[in-house]
Every structure is written in C-alpha cells, then in structure tokens.
Design an enzyme around this catalytic site. Sequence first.
Site, PDB file in Angstrom:
ATOM      1  N   VAL A 150      67.520 -18.432 -41.464  1.00  0.00           N
ATOM      2  CA  VAL A 150      66.797 -18.095 -42.683  1.00  0.00           C
ATOM      3  C   VAL A 150      65.886 -16.924 -42.353  1.00  0.00           C
ATOM      4  O   VAL A 150      65.258 -16.885 -41.284  1.00  0.00           O
ATOM      5  CB  VAL A 150      65.960 -19.287 -43.192  1.00  0.00           C
ATOM      6  CG1 VAL A 150      65.173 -18.904 -44.448  1.00  0.00           C
ATOM      7  CG2 VAL A 150      66.851 -20.497 -43.471  1.00  0.00           C
ATOM      8  N   CYS A 151      65.823 -15.955 -43.262  1.00  0.00           N
ATOM      9  CA  CYS A 151      64.901 -14.836 -43.122  1.00  0.00           C
ATOM     10  C   CYS A 151      65.156 -14.094 -41.808  1.00  0.00           C
ATOM     11  O   CYS A 151      66.302 -13.863 -41.421  1.00  0.00           O
ATOM     12  CB  CYS A 151      63.470 -15.368 -43.243  1.00  0.00           C
ATOM     13  SG  CYS A 151      62.202 -14.142 -43.585  1.00  0.00           S
ATOM     14  N   THR A 152      64.102 -13.738 -41.081  1.00  0.00           N
ATOM     15  CA  THR A 152      64.271 -12.967 -39.854  1.00  0.00           C
ATOM     16  C   THR A 152      64.783 -13.801 -38.680  1.00  0.00           C
ATOM     17  O   THR A 152      65.000 -13.255 -37.594  1.00  0.00           O
ATOM     18  CB  THR A 152      62.946 -12.296 -39.454  1.00  0.00           C
ATOM     19  OG1 THR A 152      61.916 -13.278 -39.358  1.00  0.00           O
ATOM     20  CG2 THR A 152      62.558 -11.236 -40.473  1.00  0.00           C
ATOM     21  N   THR A 157      69.167 -11.012 -44.267  1.00  0.00           N
ATOM     22  CA  THR A 157      67.863 -11.382 -43.740  1.00  0.00           C
ATOM     23  C   THR A 157      66.824 -10.998 -44.786  1.00  0.00           C
ATOM     24  O   THR A 157      67.188 -10.608 -45.907  1.00  0.00           O
ATOM     25  CB  THR A 157      67.595 -10.690 -42.384  1.00  0.00           C
ATOM     26  OG1 THR A 157      66.394 -11.203 -41.799  1.00  0.00           O
ATOM     27  CG2 THR A 157      67.492  -9.181 -42.529  1.00  0.00           C
ATOM     28  N   GLY A 177      68.501 -14.954 -46.988  1.00  0.00           N
ATOM     29  CA  GLY A 177      67.458 -13.948 -47.132  1.00  0.00           C
ATOM     30  C   GLY A 177      66.082 -14.532 -46.857  1.00  0.00           C
ATOM     31  O   GLY A 177      65.943 -15.558 -46.180  1.00  0.00           O
TER      32      GLY A 177
END
Length: 226
Positions: free
Chosen positions: A102-104, A122, A152
């Site tokens: 998830v995300c970075t 990301t 993202g």
Amino acid sequence: MSLFNIGFVIFPELTQLDCTGPLQVLSRLPQSATHVVAKSSSPVPSDCGLALVPTHTFVTCPSLDLICVPGGSEGVAGIINDRETIEFVRHQAGGAKYVTSVCTGAFVLGVAGLLKGRRATTHWAYTDLLPLVGATYEKARVVKDGNIFTAGGVTAGIDFGFSIIAEIAGEATARKIQLGVEYDPKPPFDSGHPDRAPTIKSELLSTRYDEFRATYRKRIEQAAPF
C-alpha cells in the site's frame, strides 16, 4: 483446513491507515489468521502518534500466504535499505501466494527485487520513481500483475483489501464484508485525486514531498541492483 496466513510488515513512522485499513478488511476473510510483524516485539510508533503492537517478530513469523507492506513517507525512507527488513520481505514473498503493498510500501517490494518488470502503483507523489525499481507505473487505485497487488496512497489500501478478498474468496464474500464494514464513501470534497486538484498537488509537492522524494531516489540508488 489450514488457515490462510496474512502478514502486515510494520516499521517506525509507517502511515497507520496504510496498515489498519486493509487489515480491518482482511481480518474478516474466512479461514484466515492475521499477523502484524516487526523486527522486535516492542510497540511500533506510526506517523500519527498511534503505536501498533506486533504479534510476531521476523524470527517468529509463520510462513505467509499473503504479505503486505504498508507505506509512509518517513517510515519507508527509514527502512528502504534496511537489510534485515528487505531480506525478511524477500524471503516471505518467495513462498507467498500474494505479494502486496500500500502506498510507498511499493518501494520496499521494489528494493527487494519483487517489482522488476511488473506494473505497479504507489502514492501519486512518488509514481515517477517506480522505474527506479524496475516497475512500470499504471494509473489505477489498485494494480494487479500476476500475484502482486499494489495500491495507491493510504485510503487506497481499503479498496485493495476488497479487491484481493474477491481474488481469494470470490466477489460475493468481498461484497458481504464491504457491507459489514459499511464501506460506502462519499467524500465531502472532490480533491482526493491529483488530476482533480492540480494546484493543491503542486503545493503539497513543494511543501511536503520534495525532500522525501530526494531521499527515496538516493536510497533506492544505493540499494541497487535489485
């Protein structure tokens, strides 16, 4: 029937919703067990002051069927070239049915060599850095490429949770869980995507993300090759 083991890798200054959003969803997957894994058993501070308590360490963690690495601008910058964390993720991913972020958190997978030649996403502020770990950015809230799922930024982890439950247990199960948690978002403002808020995006890049982006680039280059 053996349980489906789901593991979230946590680290200091992670964004807690990256973890707790999909964790809340995936914890309702039938015949599953959810594990929160860190280098030690001590509480792990998040970037909003909430500390998370691991259920396992890297040493005691069982083999995972699904591994998820959450993100957090500062947190990922702190572990992106931490050998022990990267080796744990690489080792567990080798036997997992699903490898996710998830995300970075995508950059932790990337530095572990797991995104090379893959499509991924990301947080919007970091998408142009994905080629540094051999990935191709795909503009989507959740991206699936084989057994790898990337989501993202932050709240996209909740969508990811439902997407992968549909993959594992079917859409009917995912729909029941969605209703159970009453996930029916209606945000008060139409500024949740950079395409709809370009001015705010520019302001955030210069005030919040520029320094972290430079740090990511430097540490990814230090960690190469993948």
